[in-house]
Enzyme design. Structure first.
Site, PDB file in Angstrom:
ATOM      1  N   TRP A   1     -11.538   8.036  15.765  1.00 57.84           N
ATOM      2  CA  TRP A   1     -11.784   5.764  16.000  1.00 57.84           C
ATOM      3  C   TRP A   1     -11.617   5.712  16.717  1.00 57.84           C
ATOM      4  CZ3 TRP A   1      -9.131   1.418  17.325  1.00 57.84           C
ATOM      5  CH2 TRP A   1     -10.037   0.574  17.279  1.00 57.84           C
TER       6      TRP A   1
ATOM      7  N   GLU B 106      -6.867 -14.349   3.074  1.00 60.51           N
ATOM      8  CA  GLU B 106      -7.038 -13.239   2.245  1.00 60.51           C
ATOM      9  C   GLU B 106      -8.481 -12.882   1.606  1.00 60.51           C
ATOM     10  OE1 GLU B 106      -5.577 -10.481   3.141  1.00 60.51           O
ATOM     11  OE2 GLU B 106      -6.539  -9.321   1.265  1.00 60.51           O
TER      12      GLU B 106
ATOM     13  N   ASN C 245      -3.734  11.852  18.356  1.00 60.49           N
ATOM     14  CA  ASN C 245      -4.288   9.979  17.867  1.00 60.49           C
ATOM     15  C   ASN C 245      -3.420   9.630  18.789  1.00 60.49           C
ATOM     16  OD1 ASN C 245      -4.104   7.729  16.661  1.00 60.49           O
ATOM     17  ND2 ASN C 245      -2.641   9.222  15.282  1.00 60.49           N
ATOM     18  N   GLY C 246      -3.747   8.101  19.803  1.00 62.39           N
ATOM     19  CA  GLY C 246      -3.187   7.483  19.853  1.00 62.39           C
ATOM     20  C   GLY C 246      -4.110   6.861  21.313  1.00 62.39           C
TER      21      GLY C 246
ATOM     22  N   HIS D  24     -10.708 -32.778   8.614  1.00 62.98           N
ATOM     23  CA  HIS D  24      -9.824 -32.819   9.236  1.00 62.98           C
ATOM     24  C   HIS D  24     -11.290 -32.386  10.275  1.00 62.98           C
ATOM     25  CE1 HIS D  24      -6.900 -34.838   8.251  1.00 62.98           C
ATOM     26  NE2 HIS D  24      -6.206 -34.249   7.535  1.00 62.98           N
TER      27      HIS D  24
ATOM     28  N   LYS E 150      -7.777   2.301   9.278  1.00 65.01           N
ATOM     29  CA  LYS E 150      -6.894   1.856   7.640  1.00 65.01           C
ATOM     30  C   LYS E 150      -5.990   1.460   8.598  1.00 65.01           C
ATOM     31  CE  LYS E 150      -5.339   1.605   3.644  1.00 65.01           C
ATOM     32  NZ  LYS E 150      -5.589  -0.016   3.215  1.00 65.01           N
TER      33      LYS E 150
ATOM     34  N   ARG F  19      -9.058   6.655   8.498  1.00 63.27           N
ATOM     35  CA  ARG F  19      -8.354   6.581   9.653  1.00 63.27           C
ATOM     36  C   ARG F  19      -9.357   6.489  11.036  1.00 63.27           C
ATOM     37  NH1 ARG F  19      -2.798   7.395   9.342  1.00 63.27           N
ATOM     38  NH2 ARG F  19      -2.768   7.747  11.808  1.00 63.27           N
TER      39      ARG F  19
ATOM     40  N   CYS G  88      -7.953   7.370  14.388  1.00 64.05           N
ATOM     41  CA  CYS G  88      -7.445   8.804  14.079  1.00 64.05           C
ATOM     42  C   CYS G  88      -6.868   9.501  13.191  1.00 64.05           C
ATOM     43  CB  CYS G  88      -7.997   9.358  15.681  1.00 64.05           C
ATOM     44  SG  CYS G  88      -8.936   8.825  16.898  1.00 64.05           S
TER      45      CYS G  88
ATOM     46  N   LYS H 298     -11.208 -10.526   2.556  1.00 63.48           N
ATOM     47  CA  LYS H 298     -11.722  -9.088   2.401  1.00 63.48           C
ATOM     48  C   LYS H 298     -12.945  -9.138   2.772  1.00 63.48           C
ATOM     49  CE  LYS H 298      -8.585  -7.227   1.801  1.00 63.48           C
ATOM     50  NZ  LYS H 298      -7.686  -7.150   2.501  1.00 63.48           N
TER      51      LYS H 298
ATOM     52  N   GLU I 101     -14.392  -8.320   5.774  1.00 66.85           N
ATOM     53  CA  GLU I 101     -14.615  -6.925   6.458  1.00 66.85           C
ATOM     54  C   GLU I 101     -15.016  -5.933   5.615  1.00 66.85           C
ATOM     55  OE1 GLU I 101     -10.637  -5.238   5.997  1.00 66.85           O
ATOM     56  OE2 GLU I 101      -9.760  -6.037   4.778  1.00 66.85           O
TER      57      GLU I 101
HETATM   58  O1  M6R Z   1      -1.206  -0.784   7.067  1.00 70.19           O
HETATM   59  P1  M6R Z   1      -0.543  -2.358   7.896  1.00 70.19           P
HETATM   60  O2  M6R Z   1      -0.168  -3.096   6.860  1.00 70.19           O
HETATM   61  O3  M6R Z   1       0.539  -3.244   8.860  1.00 70.19           O
HETATM   62  O4  M6R Z   1      -2.215  -2.826   8.152  1.00 70.19           O
HETATM   63  C1  M6R Z   1      -2.395  -4.419   8.440  1.00 70.19           C
HETATM   64  C2  M6R Z   1      -3.660  -4.630   8.584  1.00 70.19           C
HETATM   65  O5  M6R Z   1      -4.203  -3.767   9.756  1.00 70.19           O
HETATM   66  C3  M6R Z   1      -4.527  -4.728   7.569  1.00 70.19           C
HETATM   67  O6  M6R Z   1      -3.648  -5.114   6.470  1.00 70.19           O
HETATM   68  C4  M6R Z   1      -5.713  -4.670   7.864  1.00 70.19           C
HETATM   69  O7  M6R Z   1      -6.089  -6.436   8.147  1.00 70.19           O
HETATM   70  C5  M6R Z   1      -7.256  -4.288   6.293  1.00 70.19           C
HETATM   71  N1  M6R Z   1      -7.781  -3.880   6.429  1.00 70.19           N
HETATM   72  C6  M6R Z   1      -6.849  -5.336   5.911  1.00 70.19           C
HETATM   73  O8  M6R Z   1      -7.411  -5.454   4.544  1.00 70.19           O
END
Ligand code: M6R
Length: 603
Positions: free
Chosen positions: A76, A476, A102-103, A499, A598, A27, A2, A480, A483
């Protein structure tokens, strides 16, 4: 999680709110809305729409709404699905108070019951609506006073913006747990969840702390604690240009941010050296256990950091997802340090886990990108990455900057603890200085990587393999891809394949092998042979001039040679590019992938 924006001043609030919402859209993007006090009749007018900010803009197209005071919100969803009723702003029953939030209000059920018994009718399923009705219920002719009373009744994490027809020359902002800044203009002021939302209008800000309430008029800002006592705040001046929040000719923020990495790595190297925190490294001399806690991509950076810190500083390191660490029986004493890594510095899981560890006596260190963020203020020591705002939901430039900072952290700690020699330190430092130009070389392979993406874009699953310090890069790479393209992907330590997971391999499975020419090359090569023998389609990320790997691979993406331990900063770049191209070829919204936000400010 949000985004909030608010405006008071001489301009029409509507375009300011819409512009701010666009900047905050990363956000949350399932619905959006604005509330303004109408200049003509002094009433609060609310307009909301399901979908993105552009849907709200289309909805408002051609409408002549004018007001000097307003709030905006991009959502969100947590409580209640994305509908117009659940979208913010929410208005009180009598129409006099509008709020954005927001929260999460944890005790909203109890408050809702109390208000319903008093005759308040609820229009939404949100936790937020209770705040609007509580304001109306408690109003005593003084908006600040009423907001303070209401804030004391709310449990949970929140940032709230309030306007009222009763006092249409004020915005009230309350912060507890979720981020909120005040932008200071000339005869106008702003509130927002994040600095880029109002960077167009000002570079001077007040960052609110938890438990603070601000009374904002067009030419004044006063900040109070929840007891109603005034708090003195020192404004923060940022030097960012407004272009940091624009795409600058790129198609997507993610693409721009991938291509910014030579600069952001260079800036982070320079920033670390110029702001070296001697007290932090003195403290590390006596530490005998380090916990690294983080989420998502930041967690993967922590996994790489563990290798460096154990190697150079000889401190035993455990890396944990923050959401898991918070609830485990960790062992903390005066020689324990906890390093929280977070791009945003607002991730609830990381913040609260770090705060818990701090209460138990751990020394806390925050590694953040966003200056003034909660984690940076809550940690005993802070390290920054110097990336500027990262708008794409997928973290890219902040990951490589986190890696660089963790490596420098390990080297500095090693020097202080006398676990590495100055020669070794200088050798790695020197090699690090060449990383930005090596990243530049990889970025030139954009077309080549796009062609590879085209070949595999219709696969339903991907496997990413790596060993040792490049195993977190496999994780990672998989994150990527998942997501932003919604393709199922998994990262595995290559030695672990036999394994169990090797059963998955057939001719339809693309397997991305991260195989630089380091001391694990031969072992990794054998693991890739095992994949090949089972007809997997191998895409290798390998060191230039490695001809041998071609025997096993359908495709090879070459990266420049570097020191063994620096490879993760290079091997991740082609994986970011591959995911970006697969997702865009599939027509996915890479900057705002479905279901994600984000900054995740809820547990
Ligand atoms: O702001 P932060 O680094 O704490 O965020 C952590 C994760 O939410 C963030 O890295 C998320 O996994 C990303 N979308 C990855 O690309």
């Amino acid at each position: 999680m949000c985004g909030i924006i608010g405006y008071i001043g001489k301009r029409n609030a509507v375009p300011v709110l819409l512009y701010g919402l666009q900047r905050l859209e990363y956000r949350g993007y399932d619905s959006a809305g604005i509330a303004v006090v109408d200049n003509e009749n002094g009433k609060i007018l609310i307009e909301k729409q399901v979908g993105k900010i552009k849907d709200l803009q289309e909805h408002l197209w051609g409408r002549n709404i004018n007001g000097h005071l307003g709030l905006g919100h991009t959502r969100w969803a947590t409580h209640g699905s994305p509908t117009v009723e659940n979208a913010h702003p929410h208005i009180s029953q009598g129409g006099k108070f509008a709020i954005v939030h927001n929260g999460i209000i944890e005790n909203y059920m109890e408050l809702k019951k109390y208000l319903q018994e008093k005759g308040y009718k609820f229009k939404s399923e949100t936790d937020t609506e209770v705040i609007a009705h509580l304001l109306e219920d408690e109003y005593n002719g003084n908006l600040l006073d009423t907001a303070l009373k209401v804030a004391k009744k709310l449990e949970g994490a929140y940032a709230v913006g309030i306007i009222s027809t009763e006092e249409p020359d004020k915005i009230i902002a309350i912060k507890k747990g979720s981020p909120l800044i005040i932008g200071l203009g000339k005869e106008e002021n702003f509130i927002a969840s994040d600095i880029p939302a109002v960077l167009e209008y000002t570079k001077d800000f007040i960052v609110l702390e938890d438990g603070e309430v601000a009374l904002i008029t067009e030419d004044n800002v006063e900040v109070y604690n929840l007891e109603g006592q005034k708090v003195q705040k020192k404004p923060l001046h940022v030097t960012w240009d407004v272009s940091v929040a624009e795409k600058g000719g790129y198609k997507h923020f993610m693409q721009k941010e991938i291509h910014e990495q030579p600069r952001t790595i260079g800036d982070t190297l320079a920033g670390f050296s110029s702001s070296k925190n001697e007290e932090l490294f003195d403290m590390l001399k006596d530490i005998n256990r380090l916990y690294i806690i983080a989420c998502g991509t930041s967690f993967h950076a922590g996994l790489v950091g563990k290798f460096w810190i154990e190697k150079f500083a000889r401190i035993p390191v455990e890396v944990d997802y923050a959401s898991e660490y918070r609830y485990r029986d960790r062992i903390i004493d005066e020689k324990t340090a906890v390093l929280g890594i977070s791009q945003s510095g607002e991730t609830a899981d990381t913040r609260f886990a770090l705060l818990d560890a701090k209460k138990e006596g751990a020394k806390t260190i925050g590694l953040v990108n966003v200056v003034g963020s909660s984690l940076s203020r809550e940690s005993d020591y802070v390290l920054y990455t110097y990336c500027g705002p990262e708008i794409g939901v997928a973290a890219t430039k902040t990951f490589t900057a986190q890696l660089v900072t963790l490596l420098l952290f390990a080297l500095e700690a090693g020097l202080k603890r006398e676990t590495i020699s100055k020669e070794e330190y200088d050798k790695i430092h020197e090699a690090l200085l060449h990383i930005p130009s090596k990243v530049e070389e990889i970025l030139k392979k954009d077309d080549e990587i796009k062609d590879i993406a085209y070949k595999y874009m219709n696969a339903t699953d991907f496997l990413f393999l790596g060993r040792n310090i490049n195993y977190p890069i496999a994780l990672e790479g998989a994150l990527k891809l998942k997501e932003i393209s919604y393709i199922h992907a998994e990262g595995y330590p290559a030695g672990e394949m036999k394994h169990g997971p090797i059963a998955l391999i057939d001719e339809k499975l693309p397997v991305v092998s991260v195989i630089p020419k380091d001391r694990f090359y031969e072992k990794m090569f054998s693991n890739v042979q095992e994949v090949k023998a089972r007809k997997g389609k191998v895409i290798s990320v390998a060191t230039q001039d490695d001809e041998k790997i071609k025997e096993l691979s359908e495709d090879v993406i070459y990266i420049p040679q570097t020191e063994d331990i620096l490879y993760p900063i290079l091997t991740v770049i082609p994986l970011q590019m591959l995911s970006y191209h697969i997702a865009t070829l599939l027509g996915k919204d890479v900057d705002q992938p479905r279901n994600l936000a984000k900054t995740v400010t809820v547990e």
